[in-house]
Design a protein around this motif. Sequence first.
Motif, PDB file in Angstrom:
ATOM      1  N   LEU A 144     -39.552  34.804  -1.665  1.00 46.11           N
ATOM      2  CA  LEU A 144     -38.787  33.553  -1.708  1.00 46.11           C
ATOM      3  C   LEU A 144     -38.576  33.068  -3.136  1.00 46.11           C
ATOM      4  O   LEU A 144     -37.538  32.485  -3.448  1.00 46.11           O
ATOM      5  CB  LEU A 144     -39.501  32.465  -0.904  1.00 46.11           C
ATOM      6  CG  LEU A 144     -39.173  32.433   0.573  1.00 46.11           C
ATOM      7  CD1 LEU A 144     -40.125  31.499   1.313  1.00 46.11           C
ATOM      8  CD2 LEU A 144     -37.736  32.007   0.791  1.00 46.11           C
ATOM      9  N   LYS A 145     -39.546  33.296  -3.985  1.00 42.46           N
ATOM     10  CA  LYS A 145     -39.409  32.895  -5.385  1.00 42.46           C
ATOM     11  C   LYS A 145     -38.289  33.686  -6.061  1.00 42.46           C
ATOM     12  O   LYS A 145     -37.506  33.133  -6.830  1.00 42.46           O
ATOM     13  CB  LYS A 145     -40.733  33.103  -6.120  1.00 42.46           C
ATOM     14  CG  LYS A 145     -40.751  32.554  -7.519  1.00 42.46           C
ATOM     15  CD  LYS A 145     -42.132  32.677  -8.125  1.00 42.46           C
ATOM     16  CE  LYS A 145     -42.143  32.086  -9.519  1.00 42.46           C
ATOM     17  NZ  LYS A 145     -43.459  32.169 -10.132  1.00 42.46           N
ATOM     18  N   PRO A 148     -34.556  32.517  -3.366  1.00 40.92           N
ATOM     19  CA  PRO A 148     -34.796  31.280  -2.611  1.00 40.92           C
ATOM     20  C   PRO A 148     -33.949  31.151  -1.344  1.00 40.92           C
ATOM     21  O   PRO A 148     -34.325  30.450  -0.419  1.00 40.92           O
ATOM     22  CB  PRO A 148     -34.442  30.166  -3.605  1.00 40.92           C
ATOM     23  CG  PRO A 148     -34.530  30.800  -4.949  1.00 40.92           C
ATOM     24  CD  PRO A 148     -34.189  32.247  -4.751  1.00 40.92           C
TER      25      PRO A 148
END
Length: 158
Positions: A144-145, A148
């Motif tokens: 997710l980083k 996103p």
Amino acid sequence: MSDVTYTPTATEVKELREATQAGMMDCKRALEETGGDMDAAVRHCAAGIGIWHWAGNDQGAAHSYWELGWCYYNLQEMQASVDASKHALQLDPSLAPAHFNLGLALLHLGRGEEARSAYEDGIAKVVEVSDLKIHAIDDLNAALKRNPGLEGATRILQ
């Protein structure tokens, strides 16, 4: 006739080590033998799968397929990661990290429902709580980083 050999850089060895989790000297040797071809070096590091099969050790082969799936994931080869993870699970359906790796790759392929199912299967197989954190939560947060907007990832984390 001269014998030309390839000498990998420390960065290349580190990159292959991070992708494969293989030992530093194994990574260096794989890069030397493949002339620095990273994809070929990954395949070289994964050659242990055949040895496990030959020895009749399905659990060893399952772990090797799981690690190969992780290598492909790190190289952004998601379908290859899915295929390797599925091989691992055919050999050892209780291998929770392979379920999580499968889920990550499926998310990146836009197959959110299948990914969620893989995560749920993995959660049901977790023996050590630390495995859940390391192989499921931390890896999903890292994905997710990097991305996103990874559809379905936040839903799995809930």
